[in-house]
Design an enzyme around this catalytic site. Structure first.
Site, PDB file in Angstrom:
ATOM      1  N   GLY A 160      41.070  42.084  28.718  1.00  0.00           N
ATOM      2  CA  GLY A 160      39.878  42.445  27.958  1.00  0.00           C
ATOM      3  C   GLY A 160      39.479  41.390  26.929  1.00  0.00           C
ATOM      4  N   GLU A 166      37.511  38.912  28.849  1.00  0.00           N
ATOM      5  CA  GLU A 166      36.239  39.565  29.182  1.00  0.00           C
ATOM      6  C   GLU A 166      35.311  39.622  27.967  1.00  0.00           C
ATOM      7  OE1 GLU A 166      38.567  42.884  30.804  1.00  0.00           O
ATOM      8  OE2 GLU A 166      37.381  42.686  32.638  1.00  0.00           O
ATOM      9  N   GLU A 186      45.620  41.709  34.655  1.00  0.00           N
ATOM     10  CA  GLU A 186      45.652  43.153  34.951  1.00  0.00           C
ATOM     11  C   GLU A 186      46.552  43.521  36.117  1.00  0.00           C
ATOM     12  OE1 GLU A 186      42.924  41.472  34.193  1.00  0.00           O
ATOM     13  OE2 GLU A 186      41.822  42.588  32.654  1.00  0.00           O
TER      14      GLU A 186
END
Ligand code: CO8
Length: 270
Positions: A120, A123, A143
């Protein structure tokens, strides 16, 4: 610009320095991982920042992480450890909405990646207009090591930034890459020797942008994001629409006149 009330947040530090708004994700004990509270704070802050085109109190946002070790080490794995799929969907959707809000801000957002940008965190950085990194930074979408897949826009934005082949390799292996490698593949625009020079570099770029017409920069940001989703002909249509809109601004009247009269423009920001 004028000093504004940016709100108060449990997990973010928000500091204005002239034209620059420095936003620091501040949970260093967890390497600034995106706990639900961070997502809520980012949601609230991006709501406040949506109005920056009224008076242009700042001309760019620099997003970084507290300390000199981590930008954001991903979603909070401790919180996620007890999450069921329905809750995970709500959480993922909420963070996706934060990324859309960052892209919709009327000023550029520079990710100043000062360490780990994983999952994240990577991201979040990719939802910013572009990424600067310190030499100690690293990037990855780890992930799969947790049995998960990217959930905050990485599946969409990584392949646009670095191409589908490199995106597949990074996502399937979960491999961590250095700032130098991220620079080489085009994920990062520039690498700085250390964190202070990274922040100084990001500030300097906002200062450079602040000398230009604010409506034009906002227009360019909107158009580039819209055109990223379009083919050539629709993209050109969108470009001519935004080009025409620029001609209707006072900023462009002032900018063109100043050039002809050989003096520096003072843009009204309208
Ligand atoms: N979440 C929660 N806590 C974290 C996280 C995290 N992502 N990362 C680090 N921490 C904590 C550690 O638990 C540790 O806490 P404590 O001191 O209390 O034990 C502290 O931060 C320091 O970390 P380390 O001791 O591990 O530091 P190291 O220098 O040894 O290692 C690493 C640094 C390599 C970054 C390591 O911490 C790590 O691998 N972290 C996890 C990175 C990761 O896998 N991130 C991706 C998470 S998944 C994700 O982001 C998916 C997003 C989409 C979700 C979709 C919706 C549900």
């Amino acid at each position: 610009g004028a000093n504004m009330d940016w709100g108060t947040y449990k997990t973010l530090r928000v500091e204005q320095d002239g034209a620059v708004l420095l936003v620091t994700v501040d949970r260093p004990a967890a390497l600034n991982a995106l706990a639900g509270q961070v997502v809520e704070d980012l949601w609230e802050l991006t709501g406040v920042l949506a109005g920056l085109d009224e008076g242009w109190p700042v001309r760019g946002v620099v997003l970084t992480g507290a300390g000199e070790k981590s930008f954001v080490a991903g979603a909070d794995i401790v919180e996620m450890s007890a999450m069921d799929p329905d809750t995970a969907e709500v959480y993922g959707r909420r963070m996706q909405q934060v990324t859309l809000r960052l892209e919709a801000l009327p000023v550029p957002v520079i990710a100043a990646v000062n360490g780990f940008a994983l999952g994240g965190g990577c991201e979040l950085a990719m939802a910013c207009d572009f990424i600067y990194a310190s030499a100690n930074a690293s990037f990855g979408q780890p992930e799969v090591a947790l049995g998960l897949v990217p959930g905050f826009g990485g599946s969409v934005r990584l392949q646009r930034r670095v191409g589908i082949g490199m995106a597949r390799e990074l996502i399937y292996t979960g491999r961590r890459i250095t700032a130098a490698e991220a620079h080489r593949i085009g994920l990062v625009n520039a690498v700085f020797a250390d964190v202070p020079s990274l922040l100084e570099g990001a500030r300097a770029t906002v200062a450079e942008i602040a000398g230009k017409a604010p409506t034009a920069v906002a227009n360019a940001k909107r158009a580039l994001n819209a055109i990223a989703d379009l083919g050539v002909e629709d993209g050109l249509d969108e470009e001519v629409r935004s080009f025409r809109e620029a001609f209707g601004t006072e900023d462009s009247v002032v900018g063109r006149k100043a050039f002809v009269e050989k003096r520096a423009p003072v843009f009204p920001g309208r």
